[in-house]
Design an enzyme around this catalytic site. Structure first.
Site, PDB file in Angstrom:
ATOM      1  CD  GLN A 101      -3.054  -1.101   2.125  1.00 14.14           C
ATOM      2  OE1 GLN A 101      -2.787  -0.619   3.222  1.00 14.14           O
ATOM      3  NE2 GLN A 101      -4.207  -1.675   1.876  1.00 14.14           N
ATOM      4  CB  ILE A 108       8.393   3.314  -7.298  1.00 12.72           C
ATOM      5  CG1 ILE A 108       7.232   4.024  -6.568  1.00 12.72           C
ATOM      6  CG2 ILE A 108       7.922   1.969  -7.871  1.00 12.72           C
ATOM      7  CD1 ILE A 108       6.118   4.514  -7.480  1.00 12.72           C
ATOM      8  CD  GLU A 133       9.730  27.937 -23.045  1.00 11.75           C
ATOM      9  OE1 GLU A 133       8.552  28.322 -23.117  1.00 11.75           O
ATOM     10  OE2 GLU A 133      10.266  27.205 -23.918  1.00 11.75           O
TER      11      GLU A 133
HETATM   12  N1  COS Z   1       0.867  39.717 -22.986  1.00  8.09           N
HETATM   13  C1  COS Z   1       0.909  40.971 -23.437  1.00  8.09           C
HETATM   14  N2  COS Z   1       1.487  41.989 -22.770  1.00  8.09           N
HETATM   15  C2  COS Z   1       2.024  41.693 -21.575  1.00  8.09           C
HETATM   16  C3  COS Z   1       2.018  40.400 -21.034  1.00  8.09           C
HETATM   17  C4  COS Z   1       1.393  39.381 -21.798  1.00  8.09           C
HETATM   18  N3  COS Z   1       1.341  38.124 -21.353  1.00  8.09           N
HETATM   19  N4  COS Z   1       2.646  40.421 -19.834  1.00  8.09           N
HETATM   20  C5  COS Z   1       3.029  41.692 -19.630  1.00  8.09           C
HETATM   21  N5  COS Z   1       2.650  42.449 -20.694  1.00  8.09           N
HETATM   22  C6  COS Z   1       2.839  43.880 -20.862  1.00  8.09           C
HETATM   23  C7  COS Z   1       2.259  44.639 -19.675  1.00  8.09           C
HETATM   24  O1  COS Z   1       0.864  44.867 -19.881  1.00  8.09           O
HETATM   25  C8  COS Z   1       3.027  45.916 -19.702  1.00  8.09           C
HETATM   26  O2  COS Z   1       2.521  46.762 -20.684  1.00  8.09           O
HETATM   27  P1  COS Z   1       2.175  48.333 -20.346  1.00  8.09           P
HETATM   28  O3  COS Z   1       3.476  48.934 -19.958  1.00  8.09           O
HETATM   29  O4  COS Z   1       1.627  48.846 -21.631  1.00  8.09           O
HETATM   30  O5  COS Z   1       1.199  48.279 -19.235  1.00  8.09           O
HETATM   31  C9  COS Z   1       4.418  45.474 -20.178  1.00  8.09           C
HETATM   32  O6  COS Z   1       4.231  44.213 -20.840  1.00  8.09           O
HETATM   33  C10 COS Z   1       5.373  45.301 -19.054  1.00  8.09           C
HETATM   34  O7  COS Z   1       4.802  44.349 -18.144  1.00  8.09           O
HETATM   35  P2  COS Z   1       5.159  44.357 -16.599  1.00  8.09           P
HETATM   36  O8  COS Z   1       4.961  45.747 -16.051  1.00  8.09           O
HETATM   37  O9  COS Z   1       4.430  43.239 -15.956  1.00  8.09           O
HETATM   38  O10 COS Z   1       6.735  44.095 -16.656  1.00  8.09           O
HETATM   39  P3  COS Z   1       7.683  43.579 -15.547  1.00  8.09           P
HETATM   40  O11 COS Z   1       9.051  43.974 -15.851  1.00  8.09           O
HETATM   41  O12 COS Z   1       7.161  43.948 -14.200  1.00  8.09           O
HETATM   42  O13 COS Z   1       7.543  41.979 -15.772  1.00  8.09           O
HETATM   43  C11 COS Z   1       7.723  39.698 -15.180  1.00  8.09           C
HETATM   44  C12 COS Z   1       7.793  41.144 -14.735  1.00  8.09           C
HETATM   45  C13 COS Z   1       8.226  38.893 -14.022  1.00  8.09           C
HETATM   46  C14 COS Z   1       6.292  39.292 -15.488  1.00  8.09           C
HETATM   47  C15 COS Z   1       8.570  39.436 -16.454  1.00  8.09           C
HETATM   48  O14 COS Z   1       9.845  40.034 -16.299  1.00  8.09           O
HETATM   49  C16 COS Z   1       8.751  37.976 -16.724  1.00  8.09           C
HETATM   50  O15 COS Z   1       7.876  37.310 -17.273  1.00  8.09           O
HETATM   51  N6  COS Z   1       9.935  37.423 -16.359  1.00  8.09           N
HETATM   52  C17 COS Z   1      10.273  36.042 -16.637  1.00  8.09           C
HETATM   53  C18 COS Z   1      10.949  35.958 -17.946  1.00  8.09           C
HETATM   54  C19 COS Z   1      11.151  34.541 -18.326  1.00  8.09           C
HETATM   55  O16 COS Z   1      10.230  33.735 -18.386  1.00  8.09           O
HETATM   56  N7  COS Z   1      12.405  34.198 -18.605  1.00  8.09           N
HETATM   57  C20 COS Z   1      12.712  32.861 -18.979  1.00  8.09           C
HETATM   58  C21 COS Z   1      13.780  32.845 -19.985  1.00  8.09           C
HETATM   59  S1  COS Z   1      13.236  33.196 -21.575  1.00  8.09           S
HETATM   60  S2  COS Z   1      12.993  31.365 -22.253  1.00  8.09           S
END
Ligand code: COS
Length: 397
Positions: free
Chosen positions: A293, A351, A377
């Site tokens: 189990q 396991i 990502e």
């Molecule tokens: N679709 C469209 N627009 C988006 C969006 C989305 N999914 N997400 C954010 N935006 C837009 C916002 O609306 C904002 O626009 P406005 O200035 O016109 O309002 C703009 O993009 C900036 O967004 P935000 O203010 O949220 O930016 P930040 O710098 O605060 O973002 C996070 C912070 C953490 C969300 C961002 O830096 C992030 O996703 N980081 C992770 C990156 C990542 O995944 N890296 C992995 C390696 S790449 S494979």
């Protein structure tokens, strides 16, 4: 693979047009069992995907999964893509990485925000697998805080001069083009100063660093991409307008979250299947360990969590296909499915017992391979942050 089988699979992929998803997935699964699973150890040992398998993947149309049919791809919906990726997740992630990065984050910027001529120029070559595309956002000093990127693109007549270093870029050693995010407005240190470009690999001024030595995912290659006075034609700005690159990147990553979640579901399914088979065969105390189990609890928890993640992925994919906002659902999928996959990997090693720690059984390889899902990502912590931010935004406060 025989020509006949290839045709069958092609028909299988295309059958999704008629919502015959079972045929689609069955075709893919057969190829995985016949060709990819037996090659997993070769990829692990050589750090390369055998050339004949790459050629077959191209022939099968995998490089064009998400690219519209008018550009030579299969034009799958998000739901169909997720179902295919769940199947492709059931083998070493390196196989998915080779085409998935191209059909995912590598090409989606062009597809979502590119000009028509940019799509016509690049998408057919990507769909056929003639060239691969890499997504160049991350930098040595800009990971989770993507908007702080420092790579600059300075306008000089009909060109931009690009300088900077991109880090951990998947498929960089093989890429034909890069979707590059660079700062075109030095006055704007945030998201609004960033522009997305299509940069061809043979543009003078690009150097690819040595391949990173990773914990897992042998056969999937990452490296630095260094730009030194690299002159990129101004016409290669995605969408033709400066300052939109960060939003393009965010849109690409949002879709990518569902794709990676599907991949995590597939990998968890594979690991659990291997664990179930092992538990049924392996005897201790005179009985198969599957009858105990405490082992059953690990099997059952894993099954339940996979089912939950799978349901989430399909739901989010359907919503996106319907044109609905998935800004909360997509990061929920990435967060839950990748963390779930990590828990499943851990239980599966348990396991298998001592055998789970031995390379010959392949489980320790999966354990290392899937660790990346919670990092690339967007880390789990970034997914949490995006979910909460969007909850607050939607609450209108
Ligand atoms: N679709 C469209 N627009 C988006 C969006 C989305 N999914 N997400 C954010 N935006 C837009 C916002 O609306 C904002 O626009 P406005 O200035 O016109 O309002 C703009 O993009 C900036 O967004 P935000 O203010 O949220 O930016 P930040 O710098 O605060 O973002 C996070 C912070 C953490 C969300 C961002 O830096 C992030 O996703 N980081 C992770 C990156 C990542 O995944 N890296 C992995 C390696 S790449 S494979």
């Amino acid at each position: 693979m025989q020509q006949e089988a290839t045709c069958t699979l092609r028909r299988g992929w295309r059958a999704c047009d008629h919502h015959n998803r079972r045929t689609l997935r069955k075709g893919a699964r057969d190829r995985i069992d016949d060709r990819l699973v037996p090659a997993e150890h070769v990829v692990q040992e050589t750090d390369e995907i055998p050339e004949d398998i790459v050629a077959e993947m191209k022939e099968l149309g995998l490089f064009g999964l998400t690219i519209p049919e008018e550009y030579g791809g299969l034009g799958l919906t998000m739901e169909e893509e997720a179902l295919v990726i769940m199947v492709m997740g059931q083998t070493s992630p390196a196989f998915r990485s080779l085409f998935g990065t191209t059909v995912g984050i590598g090409s989606q910027g062009i597809l979502l925000d590119g000009l028509d001529w940019q799509k016509s120029k690049y998408l057919p070559k990507l769909a056929s697998g003639e060239i691969l595309a890499s997504f160049a956002l991350t930098e040595p000093e800009a990971g989770s805080d993507a908007a702080s990127l420092r790579t600059t693109a300075t306008r000089d007549g009909d060109f931009y001069v690009v300088n900077g270093t991109k880090r951990f870029i998947t498929n960089a050693p093989h890429a034909g083009i890069f979707t590059l995010m660079a700062r075109t407005n030095p006055e704007n240190k945030g998201a609004g100063g960033v522009t997305a470009f299509i940069v061809e690999r043979d543009t003078p001024g690009i150097t690819i660093g040595k391949r990173d030595k990773k914990m897992g995912q042998k056969g999937a290659h990452t490296a630095d991409v260094i730009f030194e006075n690299c002159r990129v034609p101004a016409s290669e700005v995605i969408g033709g307008k400066e300052g939109r690159g960060f939003k393009t990147a965010m849109k690409v990553l949002e879709k990518g979250r569902i794709h990676i979640a599907a991949l995590a579901v597939g990998a968890a399914e594979r690991m659990l299947r291997d664990a179930l088979n092992y538990a049924i065969e392996r005897k201790q105390f005179g009985r198969p360990i599957a009858e105990f189990q405490l082992v059953q609890a690990m099997l059952a928890d894993s099954q339940a969590e996979i089912y939950a993640a799978k349901s989430m992925v399909i739901d989010a994919a359907r919503k996106r296909d319907d044109g609905r906002d998935v800004s909360i659902e997509a990061p929920c999928c990435k967060l839950f499915a990748t963390e779930m996959c990590g828990r499943v990997a851990d239980r599966v090693v348990q396991i298998f017992g001592g055998a789970g720690y031995i390379a010959d059984y392949g489980i320790e390889r999966f354990y290392r391979d899937v660790r990346l899902f919670r990092l690339y990502e967007g880390t789990s912590q970034i997914q949490q942050l995006v979910i909460a931010r969007n909850m607050i935004k939607q609450a209108g406060r």
